[in-house]
Design an enzyme around this catalytic site. Structure first.
Site, PDB file in Angstrom:
ATOM      1  N   GLU A 301       0.773  -0.975  -0.021  1.00  0.00           N
ATOM      2  CA  GLU A 301      -0.091   0.110  -0.052  1.00  0.00           C
ATOM      3  C   GLU A 301       0.636   1.161  -0.032  1.00  0.00           C
ATOM      4  OE1 GLU A 301      -2.116  -0.535   3.640  1.00  0.00           O
ATOM      5  OE2 GLU A 301      -3.461  -1.912   2.793  1.00  0.00           O
ATOM      6  N   ARG A 304       3.107   7.695  -0.114  1.00  0.00           N
ATOM      7  CA  ARG A 304       4.010   8.614  -0.253  1.00  0.00           C
ATOM      8  C   ARG A 304       4.924   8.322  -1.451  1.00  0.00           C
ATOM      9  NH1 ARG A 304       6.096  11.307   4.044  1.00  0.00           N
ATOM     10  NH2 ARG A 304       4.812   9.900   5.260  1.00  0.00           N
ATOM     11  N   CYS A 371      -0.068  32.024  12.402  1.00  0.00           N
ATOM     12  CA  CYS A 371       0.371  32.484  13.498  1.00  0.00           C
ATOM     13  C   CYS A 371       0.818  31.314  14.523  1.00  0.00           C
ATOM     14  CB  CYS A 371      -0.891  33.047  14.013  1.00  0.00           C
ATOM     15  SG  CYS A 371      -1.217  34.601  13.160  1.00  0.00           S
TER      16      CYS A 371
HETATM   17  C1  LIG Z   1      -2.747   1.245   6.610  1.00  0.00           C
HETATM   18  C2  LIG Z   1      -1.723   2.256   5.824  1.00  0.00           C
HETATM   19  N1  LIG Z   1      -1.251   1.691   4.574  1.00  0.00           N
HETATM   20  C3  LIG Z   1      -0.508   2.628   3.777  1.00  0.00           C
HETATM   21  C4  LIG Z   1      -0.212   3.757   4.261  1.00  0.00           C
HETATM   22  C5  LIG Z   1       0.634   4.571   3.268  1.00  0.00           C
HETATM   23  O1  LIG Z   1       1.887   4.694   3.957  1.00  0.00           O
HETATM   24  P1  LIG Z   1       2.968   5.774   2.983  1.00  0.00           P
HETATM   25  O2  LIG Z   1       2.388   6.964   2.363  1.00  0.00           O
HETATM   26  O3  LIG Z   1       4.151   5.946   3.804  1.00  0.00           O
HETATM   27  O4  LIG Z   1       3.717   4.582   1.878  1.00  0.00           O
HETATM   28  C6  LIG Z   1      -0.589   4.306   5.239  1.00  0.00           C
HETATM   29  C7  LIG Z   1      -0.051   5.714   5.853  1.00  0.00           C
HETATM   30  O5  LIG Z   1      -0.399   6.102   6.874  1.00  0.00           O
HETATM   31  C8  LIG Z   1      -1.320   3.561   6.324  1.00  0.00           C
HETATM   32  O6  LIG Z   1      -2.124   3.723   7.541  1.00  0.00           O
END
Ligand SMILES: Cc1ncc(COP(=O)(O)O)c(C=O)c1O
Length: 444
Positions: A301, A304, A371
């Site tokens: 998943e 980023r 601020c």
């Molecule tokens: C369950 C789950 N999957 C995937 C991600 C994605 O993480 P990243 O954007 O660091 O790859 C997150 C990020 O919080 C997450 O909570």
């Protein structure tokens, strides 16, 4: 082994290694992304403004597909979601990880197939679960014991829903304490160590309308080493083996979450996707062979690592102030469009664009307009000594967890988002106007 099409780092005099692959430097201090000069975007849409390079997003999806050809790749929508993004992700053949009815409804309304969506959330609201069942999401990831009975009741005696369970493998990894979610002392998931995960799984297996397809874990974010993922594979397969021994179940899926680290400034480490894929696959095959289990389908998943490097934020300098030894360069955005520096102390590498300066560099702190003294975008960065109000600053790696975390602080309105591709820029999300803000304020 398939070649990974992550854009090769470029190391020119002006280091563009963390910029989208399409970035070019036309003459006179200009910078263009997706064939569009950033000055043109600032002039046309105003500042602050976000720029998303469509080709970079698509390339990064392709890099994941190439590196993990047998896995299901879900883009973590929390990193950034809008209709166009959902459309691109769909076209690139990825699924989606969502964590609210809002993200889910937006994706499905754009035509994203619900069966390729997974719903997460440590505290899913009745609305989240209702939307998930109504729209037919592929899997719901159970994150707390009380969710089991709620979901089973909502599905009904004759219904059917595929689920996974988010377990906490007890692994500390991630770029900052606030984004580490693999340890037992945080709010997500059910720990293996004290048996909560096993207990919840036993209850799920007792619910005929819930089909447990696999285990899920997400260690945290900004992880730049492969090792924590390998440890996670071992612990997850160990749990799968115990579940097989106790309940006779063979789970066909294993979701290792996201968290793949990227460089925000030149020279910073990033997780190597090819190495990750090779070593995770080998570890999984080995662990399953030892456990006497078939190899489950891998799910990952990334959020980023797909959206982050594709984005650029543009700000106009509003003030330059000398205070003691410090030089503060204040811009027209800040923590309301990018709360990450204030939340996790993240720092960026902004650049002056739109004019070529011959002035020597000065060490400055780039701050926002809000601020809060903690509204710092970049500290200890070199900008030309003659930086002045009216200058344009561009911040790379601004595509993930910026606009998706934007707030209404100081009622300045959230910035617009434009997409660039093949020399053209188009507006995807318009600027939040003062009228938008006023319209929500319905009482007196
Ligand atoms: C369950 C789950 N999957 C995937 C991600 C994605 O993480 P990243 O954007 O660091 O790859 C997150 C990020 O919080 C997450 O909570």
């Amino acid at each position: 082994m398939a070649t990974v099409r992550v854009p090769a780092p470029r190391s020119t005099a002006a280091d563009l290694s963390v910029w989208p692959a399409s970035t070019t430097e036309p003459a006179h201090g200009g910078l263009a992304v997706g064939g569009v000069p950033l000055t043109e975007i600032a002039d046309r849409f105003g500042t602050p403004v976000y720029v998303l390079d469509e080709a970079e997003v698509r390339e990064r999806c392709g890099a994941y597909r190439d590196a993990f050809p047998d896995a299901e790749i879900l883009f973590a929508a929390k990193a950034f979601l809008c209709r166009a993004m959902a459309h691109w992700i769909d076209q690139e053949g990825l699924g989606l990880d969502v964590c609210s009815a809002g993200e889910l409804e937006l994706a499905v309304a754009t035509g994203f197939p619900a069966e390729r969506i997974v719903l997460h959330g440590n505290a899913k609201s009745p609305r989240d679960l209702e939307a998930a069942l109504r729209l037919g999401v592929g899997r719901v990831v159970i994150d707390s014991p009380s969710e089991i009975a709620r979901l089973a009741a909502a599905v009904g005696p004759n219904g059917h829903q595929k689920v996974m369970v988010r377990v906490v493998p007890g692994i500390s990894a991630g770029g900052h304490e606030k984004i580490r979610t693999g340890t037992d002392d945080q709010k997500f998931g059910l720990p293996i160590a004290d048996g909560y995960a096993q207990h919840a799984i036993a209850r799920i297996l007792d619910q005929p309308q819930l089909e447990l397809t696999g285990l899920h874990c997400h260690l945290g974010s900004q992880i730049t080493a492969v090792k924590p993922y390998l440890v996670a594979v071992r612990r997850m397969v160990g749990l799968m083996m115990r579940l097989h021994d106790q309940h006779g179940v063979v789970l066909p899926e294993l979701d290792l979450g996201g968290g793949h680290g990227i460089a925000y400034r030149p020279g910073e480490p990033a997780l190597d996707l090819t190495t990750l894929a090779r070593r995770v696959r080998a570890e999984l095959a080995d662990a399953c062979a030892t456990a006497g289990l078939p190899v489950p389908r891998l799910i990952i998943e990334p959020g980023r690592a797909i959206a982050g490097p594709a984005g650029v934020a543009l700000y106009r300098v509003l003030a330059v102030k000398h205070a003691g030894d410090q030089v503060f360069v204040a811009v027209d955005g800040g923590m309301s469009d990018n709360p990450r520096p204030a939340l996790y102390g993240v720092r960026y590498a902004p650049r002056l664009v739109g004019r070529r300066s011959t002035a020597s560099p000065a060490r400055v702190t780039v701050v926002g307009r809000h601020c809060e003294a903690g509204d710092v975008l970049a500290s200890d960065v070199d900008l030309p000594r003659d930086v002045h109000p009216g200058d344009l600053l561009a911040v790379p790696v601004a595509g993930a967890y910026h606009l998706s975390m934007a707030s209404g602080y100081n009622l300045v309105g959230r910035p617009p988002l434009t997409a660039v591709r093949d020399g053209r820029a188009r507006l995807l999300i318009r600027r939040e106007s003062l009228e938008d803000i006023r319209n929500r304020d319905v009482g007196l």
